[in-house]
Design an enzyme around this catalytic site. Structure first.
Site, PDB file in Angstrom:
ATOM      1  N   THR A 194       0.836  -1.208   0.000  1.00 19.16           N
ATOM      2  CA  THR A 194       0.000   0.000   0.000  1.00 19.16           C
ATOM      3  C   THR A 194       0.869   1.255   0.000  1.00 19.16           C
ATOM      4  O   THR A 194       0.616   2.202  -0.740  1.00 19.16           O
ATOM      5  CB  THR A 194      -0.941  -0.011   1.222  1.00 19.16           C
ATOM      6  N   CYS A 384     -33.592 -14.020 -23.803  1.00 20.95           N
ATOM      7  CA  CYS A 384     -32.959 -13.666 -25.071  1.00 20.95           C
ATOM      8  C   CYS A 384     -32.650 -14.927 -25.891  1.00 20.95           C
ATOM      9  O   CYS A 384     -33.572 -15.536 -26.417  1.00 20.95           O
ATOM     10  CB  CYS A 384     -31.725 -12.792 -24.828  1.00 20.95           C
ATOM     11  N   MET A 387     -34.964 -17.619 -24.945  1.00 17.51           N
ATOM     12  CA  MET A 387     -36.311 -17.534 -25.525  1.00 17.51           C
ATOM     13  C   MET A 387     -36.273 -18.056 -26.959  1.00 17.51           C
ATOM     14  O   MET A 387     -37.156 -18.804 -27.389  1.00 17.51           O
ATOM     15  CB  MET A 387     -36.790 -16.079 -25.477  1.00 17.51           C
ATOM     16  N   HIS A 510     -33.804  -8.465 -21.795  1.00 11.72           N
ATOM     17  CA  HIS A 510     -33.019  -8.869 -20.620  1.00 11.72           C
ATOM     18  C   HIS A 510     -33.616  -8.268 -19.354  1.00 11.72           C
ATOM     19  O   HIS A 510     -33.214  -7.166 -18.941  1.00 11.72           O
ATOM     20  CB  HIS A 510     -31.579  -8.378 -20.763  1.00 11.72           C
ATOM     21  N   GLU A 512     -33.037  -9.030 -16.389  1.00 10.00           N
ATOM     22  CA  GLU A 512     -32.055  -8.983 -15.295  1.00 10.00           C
ATOM     23  C   GLU A 512     -31.395  -7.614 -15.141  1.00 10.00           C
ATOM     24  O   GLU A 512     -30.982  -7.237 -14.049  1.00 10.00           O
ATOM     25  CB  GLU A 512     -30.986 -10.075 -15.478  1.00 10.00           C
TER      26      GLU A 512
HETATM   27  N1  GLN Z   1     -27.470 -14.349 -30.155  1.00  7.56           N
HETATM   28  C1  GLN Z   1     -28.812 -13.932 -30.076  1.00  7.56           C
HETATM   29  C2  GLN Z   1     -29.088 -12.697 -30.903  1.00  7.56           C
HETATM   30  O1  GLN Z   1     -28.178 -11.970 -31.259  1.00  7.56           O
HETATM   31  C3  GLN Z   1     -29.241 -13.719 -28.632  1.00  7.56           C
HETATM   32  C4  GLN Z   1     -28.498 -12.602 -27.956  1.00  7.56           C
HETATM   33  C5  GLN Z   1     -28.605 -12.639 -26.455  1.00  7.56           C
HETATM   34  O2  GLN Z   1     -28.939 -13.670 -25.873  1.00  7.56           O
HETATM   35  N2  GLN Z   1     -28.277 -11.545 -25.799  1.00  7.56           N
HETATM   36  O3  GLN Z   1     -30.201 -12.421 -31.230  1.00  7.56           O
END
Ligand code: GLN
Length: 544
Positions: A194, A384, A387, A510, A512
Site C-alpha cells: 500500500t 434472449c 427464448m 433482458h 435482469e
Molecule cells: N445471439 C442472439 C441474438 O443476437 C441472442 C443474444 C442474447 O442472448 N443476448 O439475437
C-alpha cells in the site's frame, strides 16, 4: 446545491479489489442521506465499448436504457442506487480517442499538434464533468478502472490531478482502494504494498485523501496509525474493508468505518442526519433469513466465469429476498447436455433458466434443456437466446418442423423461426449495431407475464440481433405457443408463454438488467415463486 462535488476512486496493488462495490456502497450511503449521487466508470482499454468483448474477457456486458453497452460495474451502481445510468456513466479510452480524432478531422484543433496532454486529458475531464454539469447530481463518483501504475491509466490519473487542482480540495477528493495482504507464515498483515502504491500515485502528483483497505483480517489501531503516517492521510481516513459474506453488506460496513462522514467532511457537506437504510436493511434481513430453498439451473455456455451472468445471479438474490427464499443457482454447461446426461443434470432442479448467449456453441444442449423443462413441467425461464431456443424447440418438437433453426446458426435454414429483421440484414459492423436499450412492450391481459408485472405496458432493455420470425407466428400460436408480449410499434414478438405448464416464459429482452435491491424484477420474482410451488409439490408427492 451550487456546485457538484467529485469523488475519484483509484485502485492500487492488485485488480479485482472491488472498486465498483466500494463506489456503489459510498454512493448508497450518500444517497441515503438525501444527496443526489451518480457513479461513472472510466475504462482504460481501447475498445470503444465492451459490446464486442467476449464474456470471458470482461464478464457480462451491461446495457442501459439508452442502449449503451457498458461495464458490469454499472449494473452494481443501478442495483445499489435504483437509479438508471446511461452512456455518460461509462467511458473508455477507445471512446475518448475516437472523439478526439473525429474533432481533429473536423479541424477543431485549429492546426495544433494533437497530444495526450492536453487533448486527451481535456476530453477525459470533459467527460467526467458532463454528469456534474447536467445539474442532476450533488456528487459524482468516478471510478478509474485498472491499477495505478498501469501505462494505460496514466492519462486518466493526469486528468484527475488537473481536475483536483482546478476544483480545489473541498470540491474533489481521491479514494485509493488498496490491498493489505496477510502473510500466514509470519501471521501478519503487511502495509508495504500500500505504501508503494500510494507513492506511485504521488509520483503522478496525486495525494490520496482516503485509503480503503481490503483485508481478510481486522486492521489494528497500530496498523491504521502506521498506514496514516506513511501514506500521509488522516487516521480517520484509513478505512477498513474486510471481506464480507455478501456485497450487500458493504454499505453498512462502510458506514461503521465512517467512510461517508470522512468524505462529507472533506467536501464540506452536511453530515448531521444518519443515512436512512431502513429499506436496504429490510432486504438484507430477508436475504439472510430465508424460510425455504430452491435449486435453479442456469444453463449457459460461459458458466465457468460467474461474472458472465452477473445481473442474472443478482436478480435471483433480489427475487429470493422478496420471497424469503434461498435460491441456489446451479450452473450447467449447455455444451455437455445430451440425451445420456440430461436427466442426471436436470431432473432434480426446481426451475430452469436458459441464459442469453451468442454463436452456435452449446445451442443443441439448450434446446434439449428447454424440451426437458416443457415436457416435465419444470418452471422455465428463457432469456434472449434462451427464448429463441424455446421457439426453436417448440417448432421442432410440437409443430414438427424438424429443421427449425435460427439464422444465427444456419444462414440457409429452411425453417428460420428465428431470423433477422430487414433493417439488420445489411449490417456488417459488429460494434453497437444490435437492437439495444429500452423498447416498449404490450402484454396480453390474463397472461402469466401480465400477472407478474401487474400492468400491460412495460419497457425493457434489449441486446440481440435476431428475432422471432413473425412468418411462423400463426402456426406456432395454433400449436399452443402463446405470444403474450409484442412491441406495439414494430409488431416484434417479445414474449412467449405456454398455457398448459406451471410457468414457461421466454423473453426476448433482458429483465435482469432492471432488477435492483429496491425493485426486484417481477419476472424473477414470479419465476422463483413458481419454483417454490414446484419444489413443494415434489416434496408432498414424495411424502404421500
Ligand atoms: N445471439 C442472439 C441474438 O443476437 C441472442 C443474444 C442474447 O442472448 N443476448 O439475437
Amino acid at each position: 446545491m451550487a456546485n457538484t462535488k467529485y469523488v475519484f476512486v483509484t485502485g492500487g496493488v492488485s485488480s479485482s479489489l472491488g472498486k465498483g462495490i466500494i463506489a456503489a456502497s459510498l454512493a448508497k450511503l450518500l444517497q441515503a442521506r438525501g444527496y443526489r449521487v451518480t457513479i461513472q466508470k472510466l475504462d482504460p482499454y481501447i475498445n470503444v465499448d465492451p459490446g464486442t468483448l467476449n464474456p470471458y474477457e470482461h464478464g457480462e456486458c451491461y446495457v442501459t436504457d439508452d442502449g449503451a453497452e457498458t461495464d458490469l460495474d454499472l449494473g452494481h451502481y443501478e442495483r445499489f442506487l435504483n437509479t438508471p445510468t446511461s452512456q455518460a456513466n461509462n467511458v473508455t479510452t477507445g471512446r475518448i480517442y475516437q472523439s478526439v480524432i473525429e474533432k481533429e478531422r473536423r479541424g477543431e484543433f485549429l492546426g495544433k499538434t494533437v497530444q495526450v496532454v492536453p487533448h486527451i486529458t481535456n476530453e477525459i475531464k470533459e467527460r467526467i464533468q458532463l454528469l456534474g454539469k447536467s445539474g442532476a447530481y450533488d456528487i459524482v463518483i468516478t471510478e478509474i478502472g485498472g491499477t495505478v501504475g498501469d501505462i494505460e491509466s496514466l492519462p486518466y490519473i493526469e486528468a484527475v490531478r488537473q481536475l483536483k487542482w482546478e476544483l480545489g480540495d473541498t470540491n474533489a477528493l481521491v479514494i485509493h482502494l488498496t490491498l493489505i495482504p496477510y502473510l500466514s507464515a509470519a501471521g501478519e498483515l503487511k502495509t508495504k504494498p500500500t505504501q508503494h502504491s500510494v507513492k506511485t500515485l504521488m509520483e503522478s502528483g496525486i495525494k490520496a485523501d482516503i485509503l480503503v483497505c481490503r483485508t481478510e483480517h481486522e486492521l489494528s489501531d497500530d496498523l491504521r496509525r502506521k498506514l496514516a503516517l506513511f501514506c500521509n492521510v488522516k487516521k480517520a481516513a484509513v478505512i477498513q474493508s474486510i471481506d464480507a459474506s455478501t456485497i450487500y453488506d458493504v454499505p453498512n460496513l462502510m458506514l461503521e468505518e465512517g467512510l461517508d462522514t470522512v468524505v462529507l467532511n472533506q467536501l464540506v457537506l452536511r453530515d448531521d442526519d444518519q443515512p436512512n437504510l431502513d429499506k436496504w436493511n429490510d432486504f438484507l434481513q430477508r436475504h439472510k433469513n430465508p424460510k425455504c430453498e430452491v435449486t435453479i439451473g442456469l444453463i449457459g455456455k460461459y458458466v465457468e466465469l460467474q461474472d458472465s451472468y452477473k445481473s442474472i445471479l443478482e436478480a435471483f438474490i433480489h427475487a429470493g429476498a422478496e420471497k424469503e427464499v434461498k435460491v441456489r443457482v446451479e450452473s450447467i454447461h449447455s455444451e455437455f447436455i445430451d440425451d445420456a446426461t440430461i436427466a442426471k443434470k436436470i431432473a432434480h432442479l426446481d426451475g430452469l433458466l436458459v441464459a442469453p448467449g451468442f454463436g452456435e456453441r452449446g445451442i443443441e444442449g439448450k434446446i434439449k434443456a428447454v424440451q426437458y423443462a416443457r415436457e416435465n413441467k419444470i418452471p422455465f425461464f428463457g432469456i434472449c437466446l434462451g427464448m429463441q431456443m424455446a421457439v426453436i424447440e417448440y417448432a421442432r418438437n410440437v409443430l414438427g418442423l424438424k429443421d427449425a433453426c435460427s439464422i444465427e446458426v444456419d444462414e440457409a435454414a429452411t425453417n428460420p423461426v428465428i431470423s433477422l429483421m430487414e433493417e439488420q440484414k445489411n449490417i456488417t459492423e459488429m460494434g453497437g449495431t444490435m437492437r439495444l436499450g429500452a423498447w416498449n412492450c404490450e402484454l396480453v391481459p390474463g397472461s402469466k407475464v401480465h400477472a407478474a408485472y401487474g400492468e400491460t405496458a412495460i419497457s425493457e432493455r434489449h441486446r440481440h440481433r435476431y428475432e422471432y420470425n413473425n412468418a411462423y407466428r400463426e402456426q406456432l400460436e395454433k400449436a399452443g405457443l402463446q405470444t403474450t408480449g409484442t412491441n406495439p410499434k414494430t409488431g416484434l414478438v417479445e414474449i412467449i408463454e405456454l398455457k398448459d405448464h406451471p410457468w414457461f416464459v421466454g423473453v426476448q429482452y433482458h429483465p435482469e438488467y432492471k432488477s435492483t435491491v429496491a425493485n426486484p424484477h417481477p419476472l424473477f420474482v414470479a419465476f422463483v415463486s413458481a419454483s417454490v410451488t414446484y419444489a413443494q409439490a415434489k416434496k408432498n408427492a414424495k411424502v404421500s
